[in-house]
Motif scaffolding. Structure first.
Motif, PDB file in Angstrom:
ATOM      1  N   ASP A 129     -18.588 -12.331 -21.005  1.00  0.00           N
ATOM      2  CA  ASP A 129     -19.485 -11.266 -21.440  1.00  0.00           C
ATOM      3  C   ASP A 129     -19.731 -10.362 -20.234  1.00  0.00           C
ATOM      4  O   ASP A 129     -20.398 -10.764 -19.279  1.00  0.00           O
ATOM      5  N   ALA A 130     -19.199  -9.137 -20.274  1.00  0.00           N
ATOM      6  CA  ALA A 130     -19.293  -8.228 -19.132  1.00  0.00           C
ATOM      7  C   ALA A 130     -20.741  -7.879 -18.785  1.00  0.00           C
ATOM      8  O   ALA A 130     -21.070  -7.717 -17.601  1.00  0.00           O
ATOM      9  N   VAL A 131     -21.615  -7.795 -19.768  1.00  0.00           N
ATOM     10  CA  VAL A 131     -23.024  -7.478 -19.501  1.00  0.00           C
ATOM     11  C   VAL A 131     -23.676  -8.631 -18.725  1.00  0.00           C
ATOM     12  O   VAL A 131     -24.354  -8.416 -17.718  1.00  0.00           O
ATOM     13  N   ALA A 132     -23.441  -9.853 -19.171  1.00  0.00           N
ATOM     14  CA  ALA A 132     -23.968 -11.021 -18.452  1.00  0.00           C
ATOM     15  C   ALA A 132     -23.324 -11.122 -17.074  1.00  0.00           C
ATOM     16  O   ALA A 132     -23.975 -11.512 -16.101  1.00  0.00           O
ATOM     17  N   GLY A 133     -22.047 -10.775 -16.968  1.00  0.00           N
ATOM     18  CA  GLY A 133     -21.353 -10.806 -15.689  1.00  0.00           C
ATOM     19  C   GLY A 133     -21.932  -9.808 -14.702  1.00  0.00           C
ATOM     20  O   GLY A 133     -22.052 -10.098 -13.506  1.00  0.00           O
ATOM     21  N   ARG A 134     -22.313  -8.641 -15.189  1.00  0.00           N
ATOM     22  CA  ARG A 134     -22.945  -7.629 -14.326  1.00  0.00           C
ATOM     23  C   ARG A 134     -24.259  -8.172 -13.774  1.00  0.00           C
ATOM     24  O   ARG A 134     -24.579  -7.996 -12.602  1.00  0.00           O
ATOM     25  N   GLU A 135     -25.008  -8.857 -14.623  1.00  0.00           N
ATOM     26  CA  GLU A 135     -26.286  -9.443 -14.190  1.00  0.00           C
ATOM     27  C   GLU A 135     -26.064 -10.527 -13.134  1.00  0.00           C
ATOM     28  O   GLU A 135     -26.766 -10.572 -12.129  1.00  0.00           O
ATOM     29  N   ALA A 136     -25.095 -11.414 -13.357  1.00  0.00           N
ATOM     30  CA  ALA A 136     -24.810 -12.482 -12.384  1.00  0.00           C
ATOM     31  C   ALA A 136     -24.304 -11.890 -11.078  1.00  0.00           C
ATOM     32  O   ALA A 136     -24.664 -12.353  -9.993  1.00  0.00           O
ATOM     33  N   PHE A 137     -23.476 -10.855 -11.170  1.00  0.00           N
ATOM     34  CA  PHE A 137     -22.932 -10.180  -9.994  1.00  0.00           C
ATOM     35  C   PHE A 137     -24.066  -9.648  -9.114  1.00  0.00           C
ATOM     36  O   PHE A 137     -24.034  -9.784  -7.895  1.00  0.00           O
ATOM     37  N   ALA A 138     -25.058  -9.051  -9.735  1.00  0.00           N
ATOM     38  CA  ALA A 138     -26.158  -8.418  -8.994  1.00  0.00           C
ATOM     39  C   ALA A 138     -27.275  -9.382  -8.623  1.00  0.00           C
ATOM     40  O   ALA A 138     -28.077  -9.086  -7.739  1.00  0.00           O
ATOM     41  N   LEU A 170      -5.277 -17.920 -11.812  1.00  0.00           N
ATOM     42  CA  LEU A 170      -5.864 -18.935 -12.678  1.00  0.00           C
ATOM     43  C   LEU A 170      -5.828 -18.360 -14.088  1.00  0.00           C
ATOM     44  O   LEU A 170      -6.717 -17.622 -14.495  1.00  0.00           O
ATOM     45  N   LYS A 171      -4.737 -18.650 -14.778  1.00  0.00           N
ATOM     46  CA  LYS A 171      -4.493 -18.043 -16.088  1.00  0.00           C
ATOM     47  C   LYS A 171      -5.395 -18.607 -17.170  1.00  0.00           C
ATOM     48  O   LYS A 171      -5.781 -17.920 -18.094  1.00  0.00           O
ATOM     49  N   GLN A 172      -5.732 -19.866 -17.050  1.00  0.00           N
ATOM     50  CA  GLN A 172      -6.527 -20.564 -18.055  1.00  0.00           C
ATOM     51  C   GLN A 172      -8.007 -20.231 -17.916  1.00  0.00           C
ATOM     52  O   GLN A 172      -8.569 -20.284 -16.827  1.00  0.00           O
ATOM     53  N   SER A 173      -8.646 -19.890 -19.026  1.00  0.00           N
ATOM     54  CA  SER A 173     -10.095 -19.704 -19.033  1.00  0.00           C
ATOM     55  C   SER A 173     -10.756 -21.030 -18.664  1.00  0.00           C
ATOM     56  O   SER A 173     -10.261 -22.098 -19.024  1.00  0.00           O
ATOM     57  N   LEU A 174     -11.848 -20.964 -17.953  1.00  0.00           N
ATOM     58  CA  LEU A 174     -12.573 -22.181 -17.590  1.00  0.00           C
ATOM     59  C   LEU A 174     -13.328 -22.773 -18.764  1.00  0.00           C
ATOM     60  O   LEU A 174     -13.673 -23.951 -18.750  1.00  0.00           O
ATOM     61  N   THR A 175     -13.604 -21.955 -19.773  1.00  0.00           N
ATOM     62  CA  THR A 175     -14.444 -22.405 -20.880  1.00  0.00           C
ATOM     63  C   THR A 175     -13.800 -22.267 -22.250  1.00  0.00           C
ATOM     64  O   THR A 175     -14.285 -22.862 -23.210  1.00  0.00           O
ATOM     65  N   LEU A 196      -8.309 -12.255 -10.675  1.00  0.00           N
ATOM     66  CA  LEU A 196      -9.758 -12.157 -10.440  1.00  0.00           C
ATOM     67  C   LEU A 196     -10.442 -13.497 -10.667  1.00  0.00           C
ATOM     68  O   LEU A 196     -11.323 -13.888  -9.906  1.00  0.00           O
ATOM     69  N   ARG A 197     -10.023 -14.224 -11.705  1.00  0.00           N
ATOM     70  CA  ARG A 197     -10.617 -15.530 -11.974  1.00  0.00           C
ATOM     71  C   ARG A 197     -10.371 -16.468 -10.787  1.00  0.00           C
ATOM     72  O   ARG A 197     -11.278 -17.169 -10.333  1.00  0.00           O
ATOM     73  N   ALA A 198      -9.164 -16.472 -10.260  1.00  0.00           N
ATOM     74  CA  ALA A 198      -8.847 -17.333  -9.114  1.00  0.00           C
ATOM     75  C   ALA A 198      -9.685 -16.941  -7.899  1.00  0.00           C
ATOM     76  O   ALA A 198     -10.195 -17.811  -7.185  1.00  0.00           O
ATOM     77  N   ILE A 199      -9.841 -15.644  -7.659  1.00  0.00           N
ATOM     78  CA  ILE A 199     -10.625 -15.172  -6.511  1.00  0.00           C
ATOM     79  C   ILE A 199     -12.076 -15.605  -6.632  1.00  0.00           C
ATOM     80  O   ILE A 199     -12.675 -16.088  -5.670  1.00  0.00           O
ATOM     81  N   VAL A 200     -12.658 -15.449  -7.815  1.00  0.00           N
ATOM     82  CA  VAL A 200     -14.064 -15.819  -8.001  1.00  0.00           C
ATOM     83  C   VAL A 200     -14.227 -17.336  -7.931  1.00  0.00           C
ATOM     84  O   VAL A 200     -15.170 -17.827  -7.310  1.00  0.00           O
ATOM     85  N   VAL A 201     -13.328 -18.082  -8.524  1.00  0.00           N
ATOM     86  CA  VAL A 201     -13.433 -19.547  -8.516  1.00  0.00           C
ATOM     87  C   VAL A 201     -13.393 -20.066  -7.086  1.00  0.00           C
ATOM     88  O   VAL A 201     -14.280 -20.802  -6.651  1.00  0.00           O
ATOM     89  N   ASN A 202     -12.366 -19.704  -6.332  1.00  0.00           N
ATOM     90  CA  ASN A 202     -12.268 -20.160  -4.947  1.00  0.00           C
ATOM     91  C   ASN A 202     -11.361 -19.221  -4.166  1.00  0.00           C
ATOM     92  O   ASN A 202     -10.141 -19.412  -4.125  1.00  0.00           O
ATOM     93  N   THR A 239     -21.801 -21.208 -12.896  1.00  0.00           N
ATOM     94  CA  THR A 239     -21.252 -22.082 -13.927  1.00  0.00           C
ATOM     95  C   THR A 239     -19.886 -21.548 -14.336  1.00  0.00           C
ATOM     96  O   THR A 239     -19.524 -20.402 -14.021  1.00  0.00           O
ATOM     97  N   ALA A 240     -19.150 -22.338 -15.069  1.00  0.00           N
ATOM     98  CA  ALA A 240     -17.840 -21.905 -15.556  1.00  0.00           C
ATOM     99  C   ALA A 240     -17.982 -20.648 -16.411  1.00  0.00           C
ATOM    100  O   ALA A 240     -17.194 -19.705 -16.282  1.00  0.00           O
ATOM    101  N   GLN A 241     -18.987 -20.601 -17.273  1.00  0.00           N
ATOM    102  CA  GLN A 241     -19.158 -19.421 -18.130  1.00  0.00           C
ATOM    103  C   GLN A 241     -19.582 -18.208 -17.315  1.00  0.00           C
ATOM    104  O   GLN A 241     -19.143 -17.086 -17.588  1.00  0.00           O
ATOM    105  N   GLU A 242     -20.391 -18.409 -16.288  1.00  0.00           N
ATOM    106  CA  GLU A 242     -20.758 -17.280 -15.429  1.00  0.00           C
ATOM    107  C   GLU A 242     -19.537 -16.719 -14.705  1.00  0.00           C
ATOM    108  O   GLU A 242     -19.435 -15.501 -14.524  1.00  0.00           O
ATOM    109  N   VAL A 243     -18.611 -17.571 -14.320  1.00  0.00           N
ATOM    110  CA  VAL A 243     -17.357 -17.089 -13.724  1.00  0.00           C
ATOM    111  C   VAL A 243     -16.630 -16.205 -14.728  1.00  0.00           C
ATOM    112  O   VAL A 243     -16.195 -15.094 -14.404  1.00  0.00           O
ATOM    113  N   GLU A 244     -16.495 -16.682 -15.961  1.00  0.00           N
ATOM    114  CA  GLU A 244     -15.823 -15.889 -17.003  1.00  0.00           C
ATOM    115  C   GLU A 244     -16.542 -14.561 -17.224  1.00  0.00           C
ATOM    116  O   GLU A 244     -15.904 -13.522 -17.415  1.00  0.00           O
TER     117      GLU A 244
END
Length: 159
Positions: free
Chosen positions: A52-61, A42-47, A102-108, A142-147
């Motif tokens: 934001d890697a810091v926000a992504g770490r929080e969502a991951f955990a 999934l080459k295209q960004s969803l947003t 990675l984006r494709a894996i997380v999306v679906n 959300t789309a931004q949380e995926v990013e």
């Protein structure tokens, strides 16, 4: 129109402007049923906004959002308890997969690994049956949380 009537109409007008601004802010977001996963990428960004890697770490955990630790171990999050062993260890995942993968894996993940994977799709409406009523019609992230999660995963490099 009297001065009083103008001020009474002002909150409604401001609410309308706020709604229009919110629509413009999300207008560039790809809808969950329109995500173009092709060749396991999934080459295209969803947003259109960098993750934001810091926000992504929080969502991951976050056990109520990504809950990635339920299935995956990740040394970067050693402070968290109870890492799962169902999915692969994610140490070095940023070296094994590129951003589009990675984006494709997380999306679906089912679009990447096939229907047999137990990993859920985090930004899809194809979530199976018996979905709790409160969660029907919603994506897990959300789309931004995926990013954000993708940006975080890209930081997980081999030592």
């Amino acid at each position: 129109m009297t001065k009083g009537a103008t001020f009474k109409a002002l909150p409604a007008a401001l609410a309308g402007l706020a709604l229009m601004a919110a629509s413009v802010a999300t207008a560039g977001t790809v809808a969950p049923d329109s995500v173009p996963i092709e060749d396991m990428e999934l080459k295209q960004s969803l947003t259109g906004t960098a993750g934001d890697a810091v926000a992504g770490r929080e969502a991951f955990a976050d056990r109520k959002k990504g809950n990635c630790l339920a299935c995956h171990a990740n040394t970067d999050l050693n402070e968290q308890l109870f890492h799962g062993e169902v999915g692969p260890v994610l140490d070095g995942v940023g070296d094994r997969w590129d951003e589009a993968q990675l984006r494709a894996i997380v999306v679906n993940s089912k679009d990447v690994f096939g229907e047999q994977t137990i990993m859920p799709g985090f930004y899809t409406m194809k979530v199976g049956i018996n979905v709790a009523e409160d969660n029907q019609g919603q994506t897990i992230l959300t789309a931004q949380e995926v990013e954000d999660v993708v940006a975080y995963l890209l930081t997980l490099k081999e030592n």
